[in-house]
Design a protein around this motif. Structure first.
Motif, PDB file in Angstrom:
ATOM      1  N   SER A 264       2.107   4.288   3.967  1.00  0.00           N
ATOM      2  CA  SER A 264       1.060   4.103   3.665  1.00  0.00           C
ATOM      3  C   SER A 264       0.212   2.781   4.636  1.00  0.00           C
ATOM      4  O   SER A 264      -0.984   1.647   5.489  1.00  0.00           O
ATOM      5  CB  SER A 264      -0.350   3.808   3.298  1.00  0.00           C
ATOM      6  OG  SER A 264      -0.393   4.040   1.894  1.00  0.00           O
ATOM      7  N   ALA A 265       1.123   1.661   4.674  1.00  0.00           N
ATOM      8  CA  ALA A 265       0.659  -0.043   4.621  1.00  0.00           C
ATOM      9  C   ALA A 265       1.751  -0.866   5.103  1.00  0.00           C
ATOM     10  O   ALA A 265       3.316   0.231   4.938  1.00  0.00           O
ATOM     11  CB  ALA A 265       0.435  -1.042   3.452  1.00  0.00           C
ATOM     12  N   ALA A 298       5.949  -5.665  -3.225  1.00  0.00           N
ATOM     13  CA  ALA A 298       6.535  -3.872  -2.423  1.00  0.00           C
ATOM     14  C   ALA A 298       6.212  -3.243  -2.723  1.00  0.00           C
ATOM     15  O   ALA A 298       5.708  -2.291  -2.015  1.00  0.00           O
ATOM     16  CB  ALA A 298       7.535  -4.301  -3.228  1.00  0.00           C
ATOM     17  N   VAL A 299       4.764  -2.890  -3.430  1.00  0.00           N
ATOM     18  CA  VAL A 299       4.536  -1.878  -4.007  1.00  0.00           C
ATOM     19  C   VAL A 299       3.169  -1.833  -3.014  1.00  0.00           C
ATOM     20  O   VAL A 299       1.932  -2.495  -2.879  1.00  0.00           O
ATOM     21  CB  VAL A 299       3.685  -2.080  -5.206  1.00  0.00           C
ATOM     22  CG1 VAL A 299       2.598  -0.933  -5.732  1.00  0.00           C
ATOM     23  CG2 VAL A 299       4.748  -2.215  -6.518  1.00  0.00           C
ATOM     24  N   VAL A 300       3.299  -0.246  -2.542  1.00  0.00           N
ATOM     25  CA  VAL A 300       2.391   0.040  -1.959  1.00  0.00           C
ATOM     26  C   VAL A 300       0.667   1.169  -2.195  1.00  0.00           C
ATOM     27  O   VAL A 300      -0.478   0.530  -1.729  1.00  0.00           O
ATOM     28  CB  VAL A 300       2.657   0.728  -0.628  1.00  0.00           C
ATOM     29  CG1 VAL A 300       0.597   1.374   0.344  1.00  0.00           C
ATOM     30  CG2 VAL A 300       3.646   0.036   0.296  1.00  0.00           C
ATOM     31  N   ALA A 301       0.920   1.720  -3.039  1.00  0.00           N
ATOM     32  CA  ALA A 301      -0.134   2.295  -3.631  1.00  0.00           C
ATOM     33  C   ALA A 301       0.429   3.050  -4.965  1.00  0.00           C
ATOM     34  O   ALA A 301       1.728   3.051  -5.176  1.00  0.00           O
ATOM     35  CB  ALA A 301      -0.035   4.009  -2.940  1.00  0.00           C
ATOM     36  N   LEU A 302      -0.616   3.006  -5.873  1.00  0.00           N
ATOM     37  CA  LEU A 302      -0.806   3.657  -7.356  1.00  0.00           C
ATOM     38  C   LEU A 302      -1.384   5.237  -7.471  1.00  0.00           C
ATOM     39  O   LEU A 302      -2.123   5.372  -6.754  1.00  0.00           O
ATOM     40  CB  LEU A 302      -1.753   2.461  -8.391  1.00  0.00           C
ATOM     41  CG  LEU A 302      -0.157   1.560  -7.901  1.00  0.00           C
ATOM     42  CD1 LEU A 302      -0.779   0.650  -9.380  1.00  0.00           C
ATOM     43  CD2 LEU A 302       0.785   1.347  -8.464  1.00  0.00           C
ATOM     44  N   ASP A 303      -0.659   5.789  -7.977  1.00  0.00           N
ATOM     45  CA  ASP A 303      -1.590   7.091  -8.198  1.00  0.00           C
ATOM     46  C   ASP A 303      -2.609   6.974  -9.217  1.00  0.00           C
ATOM     47  O   ASP A 303      -2.664   5.650  -9.751  1.00  0.00           O
ATOM     48  CB  ASP A 303      -0.996   8.451  -8.851  1.00  0.00           C
ATOM     49  CG  ASP A 303       0.018   8.274 -10.205  1.00  0.00           C
ATOM     50  OD1 ASP A 303      -0.827   7.612 -10.859  1.00  0.00           O
ATOM     51  OD2 ASP A 303       1.076   8.578  -9.999  1.00  0.00           O
ATOM     52  N   LEU A 305      -3.245   7.331 -12.434  1.00  0.00           N
ATOM     53  CA  LEU A 305      -2.785   7.047 -14.064  1.00  0.00           C
ATOM     54  C   LEU A 305      -1.760   6.318 -13.646  1.00  0.00           C
ATOM     55  O   LEU A 305      -1.662   5.427 -14.422  1.00  0.00           O
ATOM     56  CB  LEU A 305      -1.082   8.489 -14.382  1.00  0.00           C
ATOM     57  CG  LEU A 305      -2.010   9.497 -14.216  1.00  0.00           C
ATOM     58  CD1 LEU A 305      -0.770  10.449 -14.904  1.00  0.00           C
ATOM     59  CD2 LEU A 305      -3.421   9.542 -15.596  1.00  0.00           C
ATOM     60  N   GLY A 306      -1.845   5.054 -12.928  1.00  0.00           N
ATOM     61  CA  GLY A 306      -1.299   3.852 -12.397  1.00  0.00           C
ATOM     62  C   GLY A 306       0.364   3.871 -12.236  1.00  0.00           C
ATOM     63  O   GLY A 306       0.177   2.832 -12.359  1.00  0.00           O
ATOM     64  N   ASN A 307       1.069   4.632 -11.882  1.00  0.00           N
ATOM     65  CA  ASN A 307       2.463   4.841 -11.584  1.00  0.00           C
ATOM     66  C   ASN A 307       3.042   4.488 -10.221  1.00  0.00           C
ATOM     67  O   ASN A 307       1.287   4.882  -9.563  1.00  0.00           O
ATOM     68  CB  ASN A 307       2.759   6.454 -11.795  1.00  0.00           C
ATOM     69  CG  ASN A 307       2.444   6.787 -13.190  1.00  0.00           C
ATOM     70  OD1 ASN A 307       2.914   6.008 -14.560  1.00  0.00           O
ATOM     71  ND2 ASN A 307       2.336   8.050 -13.656  1.00  0.00           N
ATOM     72  N   VAL A 308       3.529   3.980  -9.937  1.00  0.00           N
ATOM     73  CA  VAL A 308       3.972   3.778  -8.757  1.00  0.00           C
ATOM     74  C   VAL A 308       4.477   5.203  -7.533  1.00  0.00           C
ATOM     75  O   VAL A 308       4.868   6.299  -7.973  1.00  0.00           O
ATOM     76  CB  VAL A 308       5.214   3.044  -8.594  1.00  0.00           C
ATOM     77  CG1 VAL A 308       5.804   2.488  -6.847  1.00  0.00           C
ATOM     78  CG2 VAL A 308       4.922   1.688  -9.017  1.00  0.00           C
ATOM     79  N   GLU A 309       3.339   5.114  -6.875  1.00  0.00           N
ATOM     80  CA  GLU A 309       3.569   6.505  -5.808  1.00  0.00           C
ATOM     81  C   GLU A 309       3.882   5.740  -4.766  1.00  0.00           C
ATOM     82  O   GLU A 309       4.543   6.367  -3.484  1.00  0.00           O
ATOM     83  CB  GLU A 309       1.549   6.954  -5.761  1.00  0.00           C
ATOM     84  CG  GLU A 309       1.848   8.226  -4.577  1.00  0.00           C
ATOM     85  CD  GLU A 309       0.771   8.538  -4.744  1.00  0.00           C
ATOM     86  OE1 GLU A 309      -0.524   8.033  -4.158  1.00  0.00           O
ATOM     87  OE2 GLU A 309       0.526   9.724  -5.347  1.00  0.00           O
ATOM     88  N   GLU A 310       3.913   4.737  -3.685  1.00  0.00           N
ATOM     89  CA  GLU A 310       4.841   4.471  -2.901  1.00  0.00           C
ATOM     90  C   GLU A 310       4.579   2.696  -3.026  1.00  0.00           C
ATOM     91  O   GLU A 310       3.906   1.995  -3.368  1.00  0.00           O
ATOM     92  CB  GLU A 310       3.608   4.169  -1.246  1.00  0.00           C
ATOM     93  CG  GLU A 310       2.739   5.570  -0.882  1.00  0.00           C
ATOM     94  CD  GLU A 310       2.121   5.119   0.068  1.00  0.00           C
ATOM     95  OE1 GLU A 310       2.465   4.376   0.837  1.00  0.00           O
ATOM     96  OE2 GLU A 310       1.754   6.296   0.794  1.00  0.00           O
ATOM     97  N   GLU A 340      19.810  -3.989  -9.611  1.00  0.00           N
ATOM     98  CA  GLU A 340      18.325  -4.583  -9.815  1.00  0.00           C
ATOM     99  C   GLU A 340      17.754  -4.420  -9.252  1.00  0.00           C
ATOM    100  O   GLU A 340      17.284  -5.010  -8.016  1.00  0.00           O
ATOM    101  CB  GLU A 340      19.060  -6.029 -10.561  1.00  0.00           C
ATOM    102  CG  GLU A 340      20.018  -6.572 -11.155  1.00  0.00           C
ATOM    103  CD  GLU A 340      19.993  -7.733 -12.348  1.00  0.00           C
ATOM    104  OE1 GLU A 340      19.335  -8.130 -11.551  1.00  0.00           O
ATOM    105  OE2 GLU A 340      20.783  -7.306 -12.526  1.00  0.00           O
ATOM    106  N   PRO A 341      16.671  -3.444  -9.421  1.00  0.00           N
ATOM    107  CA  PRO A 341      15.109  -3.475  -8.440  1.00  0.00           C
ATOM    108  C   PRO A 341      14.645  -4.306  -9.300  1.00  0.00           C
ATOM    109  O   PRO A 341      14.673  -4.320 -10.399  1.00  0.00           O
ATOM    110  CB  PRO A 341      15.100  -1.871  -8.520  1.00  0.00           C
ATOM    111  CG  PRO A 341      15.444  -1.962 -10.258  1.00  0.00           C
ATOM    112  CD  PRO A 341      16.609  -2.293  -9.936  1.00  0.00           C
ATOM    113  N   THR A 342      13.529  -4.611  -8.181  1.00  0.00           N
ATOM    114  CA  THR A 342      12.084  -5.513  -8.307  1.00  0.00           C
ATOM    115  C   THR A 342      11.304  -5.113  -8.780  1.00  0.00           C
ATOM    116  O   THR A 342      11.181  -4.056  -9.105  1.00  0.00           O
ATOM    117  CB  THR A 342      12.186  -5.619  -6.775  1.00  0.00           C
ATOM    118  OG1 THR A 342      12.161  -6.237  -6.499  1.00  0.00           O
ATOM    119  CG2 THR A 342      10.161  -6.596  -7.428  1.00  0.00           C
ATOM    120  N   ALA A 343      10.780  -6.006 -10.495  1.00  0.00           N
ATOM    121  CA  ALA A 343      10.232  -5.026 -11.045  1.00  0.00           C
ATOM    122  C   ALA A 343       8.846  -4.524 -10.681  1.00  0.00           C
ATOM    123  O   ALA A 343       8.206  -5.337 -10.143  1.00  0.00           O
ATOM    124  CB  ALA A 343       9.680  -6.513 -12.426  1.00  0.00           C
TER     125      ALA A 343
END
Length: 394
Positions: A264-265, A298-303, A305-310, A340-343
């Motif tokens: 979405s971004a 890198a993070v676009v969206a959280l749900d 509950l604060g979990n990574v959605e996008e 090793e993904p980005t934290a």
């Protein structure tokens, strides 16, 4: 079903067209080299090739304690290449017909194509050293990705490649190769859409820019072996290729740049690859390092509950593999991959240890390959995977 029907129709059309010119063409045929035709007036040529991979794949499931397995056609391809008008103007068309080949990432977007076309590219040799490519083909990214899936040392490519490869894209590429003494130097640059193959909508962000530099300090490999898995040519003198790639995807829209879901971004993605290939008398080794960053996060969206959605896939990975080809054309090979993904992007660190065994009957055109992999993932039980695959190409 519609995708497969379309692919079959294309193949039938091409076969019928070739039948019409056969009477006035010269047919040069050899197993593994396709069916070749040259027009009587030498105004064009075409080579038709086909190949497929039949795969058995099984893996342990720590959650159910069961062995999950399946048989499938991993790849099924049709290839057409040759020259048009002049030997200086070459072309390549490659079609993917299996479900794994087609793999529409965004079925809800009906204005996207169905990914049958893998390659459709024209290559003009402008000077003895410089060529211009126009169309859709592989970007000059990591070595493992550019190596054909027909010519791999293992059943499939590594975890590094699945996370960070640049894949195919539509645009322009410049390839230059020259020699200083016995040292071969290559410079490659490209500008492409940035969203991957068969995208029919307008560019949703900026373009993708790629630059690659290669050096072969010990001279050329036999049979372009710097982009072939295993030392099937059995190099009689040591051969080494070293390369580095930088890729900038301006306002990328998909989570892996040219692959994955549309998010979405948008984010700028910067990717660096360093790789090397070494071969000598049946021994071969390849190593790669990849690093991808999204400077704006890198993070676009959280749900809720604060979990990574996008999130875009960023981080780094290292892959090294080596093998030895015995005189009877059996090869044993080993591979280690670390990811090793980005934290904070919602992915776990992984390590994979793979042992492979291959039998080459007619080089990479007819072979049987197997591998066994131990997969270790952060905060999860170990998984085991076994694969057995036959490749047939003509």
């Amino acid at each position: 079903m519609r995708n497969k029907v379309k692919g079959v129709l294309i193949a039938l059309f091409a076969t019928a067209a070739l039948g019409n010119v056969q009477a006035q063409s010269e047919n040069k045929t050899k197993f593994g080299k396709g069916i070749q035709f040259v027009a009587a007036d030498s105004s064009f040529s075409v080579k038709i090739g086909a190949r497929f991979q039949t795969l058995y794949q099984g893996s342990s499931n720590p959650a159910t304690k069961e062995w999950d397995d399946r048989f499938l056609i991993r790849r099924a391809r049709l290839k057409f290449d040759g020259f048009a008008y002049s030997p200086k103007l070459e072309y390549k068309i490659e079609l993917g017909l299996s479900n794994s080949d087609i793999g529409n990432d965004t079925p809800e977007q009906t204005n996207n194509a169905d990914n049958i076309i893998l390659d459709a590219v024209a290559r003009w040799q402008m000077t003895p050293t410089l060529s211009l490519w126009a169309g859709q083909t592989k970007l000059p990214g990591n070595r493992e990705r550019v190596v054909s899936s027909q010519k791999m040392q293992f059943v499939d490519r590594s975890l590094l490649n699945s996370r960070f490869n640049l894949d195919r894209d539509a645009g322009l590429q410049l390839h230059n190769e020259h020699q200083v003494g016995t040292v071969i130097l290559r410079e490659i640059g490209s500008i492409s859409m940035g969203e991957g193959r068969d995208i029919t909508v307008n560019n949703s962000g900026g373009y993708d820019y790629t630059a690659r530099f290669e050096i072969l300090p010990l001279g050329a490999f036999k049979g372009d072996g710097d982009y072939v898995g295993g030392d099937l040519e059995r190099e009689q003198t040591p051969k080494l290729a070293i390369a580095a790639t930088y890729d900038y995807n301006d306002n990328a829209a998909r989570e892996q740049g040219q692959l994955g879901d549309f998010l979405s971004a948008q984010r700028d993605l910067r990717t660096v690859f360093v790789d090397a290939m070494f071969k000598y008398r049946g021994f071969s080794s390849m190593a790669e390092y990849a690093n991808r960053k999204a400077p704006d996060g890198a993070v676009v969206a959280l749900d809720s509950l604060g979990n990574v959605e996008e999130a875009f896939t960023t981080g780094n990975a290292f892959n090294i593999q080596a093998g030895y080809l015995f005189p009877a054309n059996w090869e044993i090979a080993g591979r280690y991959t670390n990811y090793e993904p980005t934290a904070g992007i919602g992915q776990r660190e992984q390590q994979q240890y793979t042992l492979g065994l291959s039998k080459y009957l007619v080089g990479h055109s007819l072979k049987v390959q197997s591998d066994f992999t131990l997969q270790q993932e952060q905060n999860r039980d170990d998984r085991y995977q076994f694969r057995l695959q036959m490749e047939l190409a003509f």
